[in-house]
Design an enzyme around this catalytic site. Structure first.
Site, mmCIF file in Angstrom:
data_model
loop_
_atom_site.group_PDB
_atom_site.id
_atom_site.type_symbol
_atom_site.label_atom_id
_atom_site.label_comp_id
_atom_site.label_asym_id
_atom_site.label_seq_id
_atom_site.Cartn_x
_atom_site.Cartn_y
_atom_site.Cartn_z
ATOM 1 N N GLU A 20 0.823 -1.194 0.000
ATOM 2 C CA GLU A 20 0.000 0.000 0.000
ATOM 3 C C GLU A 20 0.857 1.242 0.000
ATOM 4 O O GLU A 20 1.995 1.234 0.452
ATOM 5 C CB GLU A 20 -0.895 0.013 1.237
ATOM 6 N N CYS B 42 3.485 8.509 1.127
ATOM 7 C CA CYS B 42 4.050 7.573 2.087
ATOM 8 C C CYS B 42 4.164 6.244 1.349
ATOM 9 O O CYS B 42 3.150 5.695 0.907
ATOM 10 C CB CYS B 42 3.096 7.480 3.281
ATOM 11 N N CYS C 7 6.031 -6.940 6.613
ATOM 12 C CA CYS C 7 7.227 -6.524 7.357
ATOM 13 C C CYS C 7 7.669 -7.681 8.232
ATOM 14 O O CYS C 7 6.840 -8.322 8.882
ATOM 15 C CB CYS C 7 6.915 -5.309 8.234
ATOM 16 N N CYS D 5 6.562 -5.235 15.550
ATOM 17 C CA CYS D 5 6.184 -4.203 16.516
ATOM 18 C C CYS D 5 4.727 -4.445 16.892
ATOM 19 O O CYS D 5 3.868 -4.634 16.023
ATOM 20 C CB CYS D 5 6.365 -2.816 15.911
ATOM 21 N N CYS E 57 1.628 -2.195 15.532
ATOM 22 C CA CYS E 57 1.550 -1.847 14.108
ATOM 23 C C CYS E 57 0.819 -2.932 13.322
ATOM 24 O O CYS E 57 1.104 -4.123 13.474
ATOM 25 C CB CYS E 57 2.954 -1.659 13.553
ATOM 26 N N CYS F 247 -0.854 6.026 9.858
ATOM 27 C CA CYS F 247 0.343 5.291 10.283
ATOM 28 C C CYS F 247 -0.031 3.999 10.981
ATOM 29 O O CYS F 247 -0.848 4.002 11.890
ATOM 30 C CB CYS F 247 1.149 6.083 11.304
#
Ligand code: SAH
Length: 353
Positions: free
Chosen positions: A83, A97, A104, A108, A111, A345
């Site tokens: 994305e 962004c 990933c 974390c 996230c 975010c």
């Protein structure tokens, strides 16, 4: 656009070397396809349309938020999701962004990307094609709908000015491709000074970024100023602990003379107490008299994901900021954009919609 494949295709057809430059110049200006490239011979335009996909990404869906933010979901040729987001600001800034990986590998806990399956590193072309997509919609929209009311920010079109590597993935784990993509961004209108690479604190990457020539910006996702809490939020802290990461950022500053942005997601009752602001200010304070300010903190309101965290209240965020500033650390609170379409975010998880 896969530039390597473009070179190969042109070479195989015996085309002169300047063709690749011509084609890239069109793409960088926001062309929609080869057919618009009027300074290319028609047979070449046709051949390229048949042989070489204009973009290495297929757009799967696009969501538009009330604040003018656009989130695009793409698939790579081998079907990996990623994305990217376009943010439009009232002052005319246009910031994109972009993702550096599909998914990933880091985990974390707050996230959304960390909870999806890691796919693979993106190629430089796949990164650049995210930027080209938005360049394209901004430039074609400008041509197509000049009569839209200019009061709504969503309708005011402007060139893209900024790029942040804050989409999916950890840019430092794919730094070759990220840097190769950065080399191309100025052609699209995004200078290196307006390009920010955000990292969880992957020290070898910070070191490499210090050593290369482009004046790119560094952002560090810190989120906690003590090792125990930081390791809980970001397991990567076990590998690269806080003090060493901050030290690597100081070395980056010493080398590049560019202030490092520290990102700090505000989680209610987890990292938003007064003492924690003081600890953060201490961690980032100058180490000797007269040293310039090397860090600027960006407090990020938490955007809901499937995790169990709650975001800090506006008041606690404001108080945290005041505490940092009172101790000499410049701090801002990030504007939240695109939350109604899960584009903010940490919300990028390639859900359809
Ligand atoms: N891996 C890099 C690049 C991704 S940046 C990095 O972590 O820096 C993504 C930014 O959004 C990071 O600062 C991350 O901490 C922040 N973020 C992640 N989840 C979030 C959430 N749910 N709400 C607000 N910010 C979040």
């Amino acid at each position: 656009m896969d530039l390597q494949l473009l070179h190969q295709t042109l070479a195989a057809r015996g085309e002169p070397r300047f063709r690749a430059r011509q084609i890239w110049a069109w793409a960088a200006k926001g062309a929609n396809g080869y057919e618009e490239m009027t300074n290319l011979p028609a047979p070449l335009r046709d051949a390229l349309s048949r042989e070489l996909p204009f973009s290495s990404l297929a757009l799967q869906s696009e969501a538009h938020a009330n604040d003018g933010t656009v989130k695009a979901l793409f698939a790579t040729i081998d079907g990996r999701p990623l994305e990217a987001v376009l943010m439009r600001y009232r002052d005319g800034r246009r910031s994109i962004c972009v993702s550096s990986q599909s998914g990933c590998p880091l985990t974390c806990t707050f996230c959304a990307t960390g909870s999806m399956k890691f796919g693979r590193n993106l190629t430089a072309s796949e990164i650049v094609d995210q930027a080209l997509h938005f360049r394209k919609i901004e430039s074609s929209a400008r041509r197509d709908i000049p009569s839209r009311p200019s009061t709504s920010i969503g309708a005011r079109r402007a060139p893209i000015t900024h790029c942040v590597f804050m989409g999916m993935g950890e840019p430092m784990l794919n730094l070759d491709a990220v840097l190769a993509a950065c080399e191309r961004l100025p052609d699209i209108g995004i200078t290196h000074r307006r390009t920010t690479i955000s990292t969880v604190g992957w020290i070898p990457g910070i070191e490499r970024l210090s050593e290369q020539d482009m004046p790119l910006r560094l952002a560090l996702s810190l989120h906690a100023a003590d090792d125990a809490l930081r390791s809980e939020l970001m397991p990567v802290n076990e590998r690269y602990p806080l003090a060493e990461v901050v030290e690597a950022c100081r070395a980056f500053y010493a080398r590049k003379r560019r202030r490092v942005f520290v990102e700090y997601v505000m989680l209610a009752g987890v990292n938003d107490r007064y003492e924690q602001a003081l600890a953060l200010a201490r961690a980032l304070a100058p180490t000797r008299e007269g040293e310039p300010k090397m860090f600027k903190v960006n407090l990020i309101p938490y955007n809901p994901t499937d995790s169990s965290y709650r975001g800090s209240s506006r008041e606690s965020i404001a108080a945290f900021r005041t505490a940092l500033e009172a101790h000499g650390i410049p701090a801002t609170v990030r504007l939240t954009r695109g939350r109604d379409i899960d584009a903010a975010c940490g919300q990028l998880a390639a859900r359809r919609g």
